[in-house]
Design an enzyme around this catalytic site. Structure first.
Site, mmCIF file in Angstrom:
data_model
loop_
_atom_site.group_PDB
_atom_site.id
_atom_site.type_symbol
_atom_site.label_atom_id
_atom_site.label_comp_id
_atom_site.label_asym_id
_atom_site.label_seq_id
_atom_site.Cartn_x
_atom_site.Cartn_y
_atom_site.Cartn_z
ATOM 1 N N GLU A 15 -1.816 -1.588 -6.177
ATOM 2 C CA GLU A 15 -3.068 -1.041 -6.657
ATOM 3 C C GLU A 15 -2.781 -0.150 -7.856
ATOM 4 O OE1 GLU A 15 -6.900 0.317 -4.046
ATOM 5 O OE2 GLU A 15 -4.899 0.559 -3.272
ATOM 6 N N CYS A 39 -12.657 -4.835 5.420
ATOM 7 C CA CYS A 39 -12.018 -5.391 6.613
ATOM 8 C C CYS A 39 -11.194 -6.606 6.182
ATOM 9 C CB CYS A 39 -13.080 -5.812 7.631
ATOM 10 S SG CYS A 39 -12.406 -6.722 9.018
ATOM 11 N N CYS A 50 -16.879 -7.058 12.908
ATOM 12 C CA CYS A 50 -16.218 -8.092 13.718
ATOM 13 C C CYS A 50 -15.340 -7.518 14.829
ATOM 14 C CB CYS A 50 -15.405 -9.032 12.839
ATOM 15 S SG CYS A 50 -13.899 -8.280 12.192
ATOM 16 N N ASP A 52 0.852 -1.188 0.000
ATOM 17 C CA ASP A 52 0.000 0.000 0.000
ATOM 18 C C ASP A 52 0.887 1.236 0.000
ATOM 19 O OD1 ASP A 52 -2.761 1.271 0.494
ATOM 20 O OD2 ASP A 52 -1.534 2.128 2.091
ATOM 21 N N ASP A 69 -3.227 1.576 6.597
ATOM 22 C CA ASP A 69 -2.377 1.164 5.484
ATOM 23 C C ASP A 69 -2.111 -0.341 5.498
ATOM 24 O OD1 ASP A 69 -2.312 3.847 4.910
ATOM 25 O OD2 ASP A 69 -0.364 4.179 5.873
ATOM 26 N N CYS A 86 -13.347 -2.214 12.410
ATOM 27 C CA CYS A 86 -14.482 -2.898 11.782
ATOM 28 C C CYS A 86 -15.671 -2.921 12.724
ATOM 29 C CB CYS A 86 -14.089 -4.320 11.383
ATOM 30 S SG CYS A 86 -15.444 -5.199 10.597
ATOM 31 N N CYS A 136 -12.703 -9.913 8.209
ATOM 32 C CA CYS A 136 -13.978 -10.580 7.926
ATOM 33 C C CYS A 136 -14.550 -10.251 6.545
ATOM 34 C CB CYS A 136 -15.011 -10.250 9.011
ATOM 35 S SG CYS A 136 -15.678 -8.576 8.894
HETATM 36 ZN ZN LIG Z 1 -14.356 -7.186 10.166
#
Ligand SMILES: [Zn+2]
Length: 263
Positions: A145, A198, A220, A61, A227, A217, A201
């Protein structure tokens, strides 16, 4: 042993600062001038070097605050040392504003400015080279990316950061170094929500502002650096599809996951 001179057409024999290798035939030779110094660069053909890869897949990243965060948890800071040089540079430009153009004093100051510009550019380039060499040498697959650079340029704050960090240069170096060290560069579609997802999850956040440096998140409860979370998602974009579909279908799976290009 090499030699310390080169014969150039028209100019003749020129002594070089560095010792040149004598067992290669360059495909082309380029002469450039930076500030008051001359450089000669050679294009040579070489076989790829297969280095031992310590890590299979790594997500990278690129950031504004730190140059790069890897999914392995490693962090590469940007070159900070040139900040001092930059302020020196703007001071010189300021002091030079009233000098008579093309006078000796003006010329001297212009040369000093050009030298500082070169130094800043060299430090930036060197930082990027260290990062891209490290990535290409030690990882089998490197996932980055495809940055929406034109979109980022519209944001003035980001535009300077993008130019400073040399995102284009990063990709250019990585492309040829991956070929050199026999590793694979995978570029993920820019619409892939690497920051908002996330990595624990898979829950995708509705929004995440640039100022939020931590990913929390709500689904979860997982929490980690923004980053690092993005880098982990990039790495998983490749490995999860490979394990889910088997190697034969990996390419198909990649295109479904929004992976644009495999270099
Ligand atoms: Zn999560």
């Amino acid at each position: 042993m090499g030699f310390n001179h080169i014969k150039l057409p028209r100019i003749g024999c020129v002594k070089t600062f560095e010792i040149l290798p004598d067992n290669v035939t360059p495909k082309s030779v380029t002469i450039t001038k930076k500030a008051d110094r001359w450089f000669v660069s050679f294009k040579i053909e070489t076989a790829s070097i297969n280095t031992e890869k310590l890590v299979d897949v790594v997500g990278v990243d690129l950031g504004v605050k730190t140059l790069a965060t890897l999914s392995t948890g490693e962090v590469f800071d940007g070159a900070k040392s040139y900040k001092k040089l930059e302020s020196k540079l703007s001071r010189l430009q300021y002091l030079n504003r009233h000098k008579t153009k093309f006078s000796n004093n003006w010329k001297k100051a212009q040369l000093r400015i050009a030298q500082l510009h070169t130094k800043v550019a060299d430090i930036r380039k060197d930082t990027l080279h260290k990062l891209t060499t490290y990535l290409a040498k030690n990882h089998s697959q490197i996932v980055i990316e495809d940055l929406n650079v034109s979109g980022m340029m519209a944001n003035h704050k980001l535009a300077k950061a993008v130019a400073d960090m040399g995102f284009y240069e990063f990709r250019r170096q990585l492309e040829y170094k991956c070929k050199l060290y026999d590793s694979e560069l995978i570029v993920v579609d820019r619409w892939f929500p690497s920051s908002k997802t996330c990595s624990h999850c898979g829950h995708v956040k509705q929004s995440l502002s640039l100022s939020e440096r931590t990913f929390d998140c709500e689904h979860c409860g997982f929490s980690c650096g923004r980053d690092l979370n993005a880098a982990l998602n990039l790495a998983m974009a490749v490995s999860s599809t490979v394990t889910a579909c088997g190697l034969d279908n990996a390419d198909v799976a990649r295109s479904e996951a929004g992976i644009e290009q495999i270099v």
